[in-house]
Design a protein around this motif. Structure first.
Motif: not given
Length: 136
Positions: A80-91, A109-119
């Motif tokens: 797998y390969k991952i791209n860090y798009l922005r710092p995960a902060k205040d989540a 073959v799969c794809r994944c999005d990682v999200f920060m959740l705040r409220g």
């Protein structure tokens, strides 16, 4: 795959010591789709106050493998390969949403999005793609 795929997936996740250590939860699991989340706690932060990249990578890898496994059965990550798009902060939580892009008898073959959740706010912080293969 069992009739209650979510319960089965939660059982599998419960057998992963590292996932338990991180407090990961399987929030949704159906053929070709998974949502995996975990709480952001101080022990997961690096020196700048961002969630450590290894935590984001864990979430993406495990979500990709669960997504692939939902169509292949017992599976492992081939790459797998991952791209860090922005710092995960205040989540408050991190959420990985993975889907199967295409699959055959032995790999997906799969794809994944990682999200920060705040409220109610959901911000994309990483994107990954991987190849999952049937175990054995």
């Amino acid at each position: 795959m069992p009739a209650d795929i979510l319960a089965f997936g939660q059982q599998v996740l419960g057998q992963q010591a590292f996932s338990k250590l991180l407090g990961a939860q399987l929030d949704a699991f159906s053929p070709g789709h998974v949502e995996l989340s975990l709480p952001v706690v101080p022990g997961l932060l690096q020196q700048h106050g961002f969630v450590h990249g290894g935590v984001l990578s864990y979430l993406a890898d495990n979500a990709l493998t669960f997504a692939g496994g939902s169509v292949l059965g017992d599976s492992v990550t081939a790459e797998y390969k991952i791209n860090y798009l922005r710092p995960a902060k205040d989540a408050e939580r991190l959420l990985a949403v993975a889907t199967v892009v295409g699959s055959g008898k032995t790999q997906a073959v799969c794809r994944c999005d990682v999200f920060m959740l705040r409220g109610q706010e959901r911000t994309l912080c990483a994107a990954a793609q991987g190849t999952i293969r049937k175990a054995g």
